[in-house]
Structures are given as C-alpha cells and as structure tokens.
Design a protein around this motif. Structure first.
Motif: not given
Length: 135
Positions: A57-66, A75-81
């Motif tokens: 998650f720390s490598y995601a930009a602020p817009t993605i973290r928000a 992590m759940a989104m990445v695992q599923d999608a």
C-alpha cells in the motif's frame, strides 16, 4: 491559391516536426528515473509476494490510498481483480516512457497457467522524491 497551399504545407511540416520533438522528449527518460520507477513496481510486487499489505500500500499514490482507505482493502482488491499482479509466475519489464514527473511502465506478466498479461503501471513523482503508482 498557390501561396495558401504552400503555407499549409509548411505549417503541417512544422506541426509534424514539433510533434516529433515532443514525442521524443516524452519518450526519453534518464537511467536513474527508469530504474527508480522499475524499483517501485518491483518493490510493490515483492510486498504482494510476502502478503505485506502495508508495504504494498505504501507504493500507491495518495489518490489510490484515499480510494481504498486501508492496506487490507487494497490488498483484497489486488487479490480479487488482479491475481496475476498478486502472484505473477514470470515478469518482463519493458521500456518505460514519460516525463520527469510522470512515467508509464509496461510489464508483461505470466500467470501460473502460462497465460501472458500486460500490466501498464502509471507512476508520478511525489514532492518527497518518491515514485508512486497512480494506476
């Protein structure tokens, strides 16, 4: 009329030349920038491999973290999608292109069944000097 045609031809040539120089400038990245961008993506993939949601998650930009709010939701989104991103069997980093503040890095990935996929990472340079993934 002949002058108008000549003017249009010269204008088109000038426009095409400008587009060539712009696209060349866009495509040229320093080795340092290209490596930094690649490192960011590699580090996030390594975090996925370790199931380290907070680090990934720390490598995601602020817009993605928000958008996802917590490392666990991300992590759940990445695992599923994107299961191939979560657990690629093989990777091939292609040439990055962009500017000094925004880069696109294509990565060819293979899943466990041998199916190939193309992931296109978009990264932006942050105020603190880190490259973070925006898409």
């Amino acid at each position: 009329m002949r002058y108008l045609v000549t003017f249009i031809q010269k204008s088109m040539f000038t426009l095409m030349l400008a587009m060539f120089f712009f696209s060349s400038a866009f495509a040229q990245l320093s080795d340092t920038t290209a490596q930094a961008v690649k490192n960011t993506v590699q580090d996030q993939l390594a975090a996925f491999a370790k199931d380290d949601a907070e680090l990934a998650f720390s490598y995601a930009a602020p817009t993605i973290r928000a958008m996802f709010q917590t490392p666990q939701k991300f992590m759940a989104m990445v695992q599923d999608a994107y299961p191939v991103v979560y657990r690629p069997a093989k990777l091939l980093f292609l040439a990055a292109a962009g500017t000094s503040s925004a880069v696109v890095l294509p990565v060819k990935m293979w899943d466990k069944e041998g199916q190939s996929w193309m992931a296109t990472y978009k990264l932006e340079l942050q105020a603190d000097g880190r490259w973070l993934i925006v898409a």
